[in-house]
Design a protein around this motif. Structure first.
Motif, PDB file in Angstrom:
ATOM      1  N   ALA A   1      17.276   3.778 -20.993  1.00 59.39           N
ATOM      2  CA  ALA A   1      18.211   2.919 -21.130  1.00 59.39           C
ATOM      3  C   ALA A   1      19.773   3.492 -20.395  1.00 59.39           C
ATOM      4  O   ALA A   1      20.330   2.629 -19.692  1.00 59.39           O
ATOM      5  CB  ALA A   1      18.657   2.552 -22.398  1.00 59.39           C
TER       6      ALA A   1
ATOM      7  N   VAL B   1      20.247  -3.740 -24.176  1.00 60.49           N
ATOM      8  CA  VAL B   1      19.330  -2.785 -24.195  1.00 60.49           C
ATOM      9  C   VAL B   1      19.488  -1.888 -25.154  1.00 60.49           C
ATOM     10  O   VAL B   1      20.833  -1.369 -25.487  1.00 60.49           O
ATOM     11  CB  VAL B   1      19.083  -1.984 -22.841  1.00 60.49           C
TER      12      VAL B   1
ATOM     13  N   LEU C   1      19.292   2.685 -16.694  1.00 58.95           N
ATOM     14  CA  LEU C   1      19.392   1.170 -16.439  1.00 58.95           C
ATOM     15  C   LEU C   1      20.740   0.893 -16.172  1.00 58.95           C
ATOM     16  O   LEU C   1      20.905   0.008 -15.258  1.00 58.95           O
ATOM     17  CB  LEU C   1      18.510   0.384 -17.573  1.00 58.95           C
TER      18      LEU C   1
ATOM     19  N   CYS D   1      18.042   1.734 -26.983  1.00 56.90           N
ATOM     20  CA  CYS D   1      16.995   2.735 -27.056  1.00 56.90           C
ATOM     21  C   CYS D   1      17.317   4.186 -27.664  1.00 56.90           C
ATOM     22  O   CYS D   1      18.492   4.046 -27.720  1.00 56.90           O
ATOM     23  CB  CYS D   1      16.210   2.902 -25.621  1.00 56.90           C
TER      24      CYS D   1
ATOM     25  N   PHE E   1      22.041  -5.382 -17.601  1.00 55.97           N
ATOM     26  CA  PHE E   1      22.360  -5.601 -19.095  1.00 55.97           C
ATOM     27  C   PHE E   1      23.904  -5.713 -19.399  1.00 55.97           C
ATOM     28  O   PHE E   1      24.760  -4.873 -18.625  1.00 55.97           O
ATOM     29  CB  PHE E   1      21.966  -4.231 -19.591  1.00 55.97           C
TER      30      PHE E   1
ATOM     31  N   GLY F   1      13.861   6.962 -24.692  1.00 52.16           N
ATOM     32  CA  GLY F   1      14.170   5.582 -24.372  1.00 52.16           C
ATOM     33  C   GLY F   1      15.550   5.458 -24.185  1.00 52.16           C
ATOM     34  O   GLY F   1      16.011   4.586 -23.148  1.00 52.16           O
ATOM     35  N   GLY F   2      16.451   6.133 -24.693  1.00 60.42           N
ATOM     36  CA  GLY F   2      17.872   6.193 -24.350  1.00 60.42           C
ATOM     37  C   GLY F   2      18.003   6.898 -22.968  1.00 60.42           C
ATOM     38  O   GLY F   2      18.870   6.226 -22.231  1.00 60.42           O
TER      39      GLY F   2
ATOM     40  N   ALA G   1      24.729  -1.909 -24.240  1.00 59.28           N
ATOM     41  CA  ALA G   1      23.762  -0.921 -24.478  1.00 59.28           C
ATOM     42  C   ALA G   1      23.764  -0.231 -25.765  1.00 59.28           C
ATOM     43  O   ALA G   1      25.289  -0.186 -26.038  1.00 59.28           O
ATOM     44  CB  ALA G   1      23.632   0.176 -23.580  1.00 59.28           C
TER      45      ALA G   1
ATOM     46  N   VAL H   1      10.805  -1.368 -16.346  1.00 57.74           N
ATOM     47  CA  VAL H   1      11.707  -2.207 -17.181  1.00 57.74           C
ATOM     48  C   VAL H   1      12.178  -3.210 -16.485  1.00 57.74           C
ATOM     49  O   VAL H   1      12.268  -4.308 -16.976  1.00 57.74           O
ATOM     50  CB  VAL H   1      12.536  -1.213 -17.927  1.00 57.74           C
TER      51      VAL H   1
ATOM     52  N   LEU I   1      22.671   3.373 -27.489  1.00 58.43           N
ATOM     53  CA  LEU I   1      21.985   4.385 -27.432  1.00 58.43           C
ATOM     54  C   LEU I   1      21.752   5.350 -28.696  1.00 58.43           C
ATOM     55  O   LEU I   1      22.942   5.883 -29.412  1.00 58.43           O
ATOM     56  CB  LEU I   1      22.460   5.214 -26.439  1.00 58.43           C
TER      57      LEU I   1
END
Length: 193
Positions: free
Chosen positions: A43, A33, A46, A35, A54, A39-40, A57, A13, A59
């Motif tokens: 994220a 981001v 990240l 997600c 980022f 995906g969370g 976020a 990513v 989530l």
């Protein structure tokens, strides 16, 4: 990914975002981001490992601690007791306290999880929890929220619960509220504000 979850997927990513910036598709310093579920998980990694990549976020029912399993004494219910709301009493600051788990294996899962990096997070985070989620225990996102609130008083984090919603939070009103809140969150923080 076997044995490299949290590194290969996360770095993929990062490389994609950097390439989009390089190509002029995105502007450096304006990434956000959003997600959910695994995906969370990515994220949350990240924002915990790449602190300037980022600015914000969102989530949705994120997987936060792969090594944590529901136990009667862990923070796995969506409404923690008041004594569980400070960073010192939350079971997410160490591998699972479940005595039935293999400690080395559990430590590996913990260190591969976003919760291991939560103390690094600086981006504002918006968390949505489907109270009736059967795929990812609501306590995963709740634990992330309370760990960050207990450890960083100036860190911006908000959490919303959706009673009757499951993993995907797809009821018409819940979906509208979560999408609009995310839009507003990203507008507010897209430029690092």
């Amino acid at each position: 990914l076997l044995g490299h979850c949290r590194s290969i997927d996360v770095e993929d990513v990062v490389a994609s975002v950097e390439e989009l910036v390089r190509q002029g598709v995105s502007e450096e310093g304006r990434q956000v981001v959003m997600c959910g579920s695994h995906g969370g998980f990515i994220a949350a990694h990240l924002i915990g490992q790449h602190l300037t990549l980022f600015n914000a976020a969102s989530l949705c029912n994120p997987v936060i601690s792969a090594g944590e399993t529901p136990t009667p004494n862990s923070l796995m219910s969506p409404t923690p007791a008041p004594s569980q709301t400070n960073a010192h009493s939350i079971p997410y600051d160490a591998p699972s306290h479940n005595p039935n788990h293999n400690v080395p294996h559990n430590h590996t899962l913990y260190t591969a999880s976003p919760i291991a990096h939560v103390h690094n997070v600086t981006a504002p985070v918006l968390i949505f929890i489907g109270e009736d989620d059967l795929r990812v225990c609501p306590g995963q996102g709740v634990g992330f929220y309370y760990t960050t609130k207990g450890g960083k008083r100036d860190w911006i984090v908000e959490m919303s619960f959706f009673p009757g919603e499951t993993h995907s939070i797809e009821g018409a009103e819940a979906a509208r509220v979560s999408w609009e809140a995310t839009r507003d969150w990203f507008k507010a923080f897209a430029e690092g504000g």
